[in-house]
Design an enzyme around this catalytic site. Structure first.
Site, mmCIF file in Angstrom:
data_model
loop_
_atom_site.group_PDB
_atom_site.id
_atom_site.type_symbol
_atom_site.label_atom_id
_atom_site.label_comp_id
_atom_site.label_asym_id
_atom_site.label_seq_id
_atom_site.Cartn_x
_atom_site.Cartn_y
_atom_site.Cartn_z
ATOM 1 N N CYS A 130 0.821 -1.087 0.042
ATOM 2 C CA CYS A 130 0.042 0.180 -0.112
ATOM 3 C C CYS A 130 0.662 1.197 0.066
ATOM 4 C CB CYS A 130 -1.157 -0.053 1.094
ATOM 5 S SG CYS A 130 -2.288 1.169 1.079
ATOM 6 N N HIS A 144 -3.840 -4.841 0.762
ATOM 7 C CA HIS A 144 -3.343 -5.120 2.041
ATOM 8 C C HIS A 144 -3.271 -6.702 2.241
ATOM 9 C CE1 HIS A 144 -2.708 -1.166 3.835
ATOM 10 N NE2 HIS A 144 -3.638 -0.750 3.107
ATOM 11 N N GLU A 151 -1.662 -8.266 4.263
ATOM 12 C CA GLU A 151 -1.292 -8.668 5.494
ATOM 13 C C GLU A 151 -2.637 -8.295 6.763
ATOM 14 O OE1 GLU A 151 -1.086 -4.105 5.744
ATOM 15 O OE2 GLU A 151 -1.181 -5.774 4.034
#
Length: 284
Positions: free
Chosen positions: A131, A221, A223
């Site tokens: 990001c 994202h 994660e």
């Protein structure tokens, strides 16, 4: 706003020690690695640049630690110094955050991050930018980033593979139409020279790209989980509702997609981690 801050998912025990990233307290060390006998030792360690509190490596960090990699986390917003170079690390992970990638006055560590990005690309040290981190990669290497005129891209969004994805060692197994968690107000609008586009989407064309043989940048994202997105929705709820966006629906969409998100992007994190381990093993 740039890339959205991420919240660390607590998955491993961490201890504060002295390490290659700097003085005591400058890094969080998780796991360990060892190069084969007979080679110059390069630690199986990833330098992680964290831009904000509650902006950690999350599920990606969990997979990397599980694979035996040590994560040396520099909490840049607290004034912890970045290392002068990557000589103590075999990978570089640049996380998300709410600043713009050019906000050097607000985030005075950004020039140092850009220098590390250029070093990683020049030396083919495995690099992953997430990001805001991906936007920093683009900006540092000659691309550009701009606010999204249509408003933010949020929630679970399907991505499409591009031709070069087939042979890519990190994203090659991502299925067409895979969902990815999004939470960003800026986009990469121009890729760096020589960048290879890998994933795209209807609202954001540059969802993932590669530069050289060891640098990957993603706009989404990989994660995060549903709990993380719920935190962001709570923080931004008033702002989103004022724009006619239902934050609860965004959270529900990510929660529904979470099993697939963990499977697809966990495998991507492991593939990138394998390149870091290979780098450590060569002693380069």
């Amino acid at each position: 706003m740039g890339g959205r801050p991420t919240v660390t998912t607590e998955t491993t025990e961490a201890t504060e020690t002295t390490g290659p990233a700097g003085p005591p307290g400058a890094a969080e060390h998780i796991g360990s690695g060892r190069a084969p006998a007979g080679t110059a030792r390069v630690p199986a360690a990833v330098l992680v640049v964290q831009h904000e509190e509650d902006a950690g490596a999350g599920l990606v960090g969990e997979r990397l630690a599980r694979a035996g990699l040590r994560l040396d986390v520099v909490r840049a917003w607290e004034g912890e110094a970045l290392p002068a170079d990557l000589s103590g690390h075999s990978g570089l992970l640049v996380l998300g955050g709410s600043v713009n990638c050019e906000d050097d006055d607000v985030a005075p560590w950004l020039p140092g991050v850009r220098a590390l990005v250029r070093e990683a690309v020049g030396g083919e040290v495995p690099l992953l930018g997430i990001c805001l981190g991906g936007q920093i990669v683009a900006h540092a290497l000659g691309g550009s980033v701009t606010p999204r005129p249509q408003g933010p891209e949020l929630g679970a969004v399907p991505l499409r593979r591009l031709p070069a994805t087939t042979d890519d060692p990190v994203l090659g197994e991502v299925p067409d139409g895979a969902l990815a968690a999004q939470w960003h107000w800026d986009d990469v609008d121009r890729l760096p020279p020589g960048a290879v586009p890998l994933l795209t989407g209807d609202s954001c064309p540059h969802q993932a790209f590669r530069v050289g043989g060891a640098c990957w940048a993603v706009q989404f994202h990989p994660e995060v989980d549903g709990a993380t997105v719920a935190e962001w929705a709570a923080e931004d709820g008033e702002r989103l509702r004022a724009s006619g966006i239902d934050p609860e629906a965004l959270v529900a969409g990510v929660r529904d997609a979470e099993p697939a998100l963990r499977t697809v992007w966990g495998a991507v994190a492991e593939a990138w981690g394998a390149l870091v381990r290979a780098r450590a093993g060569t002693g380069r």
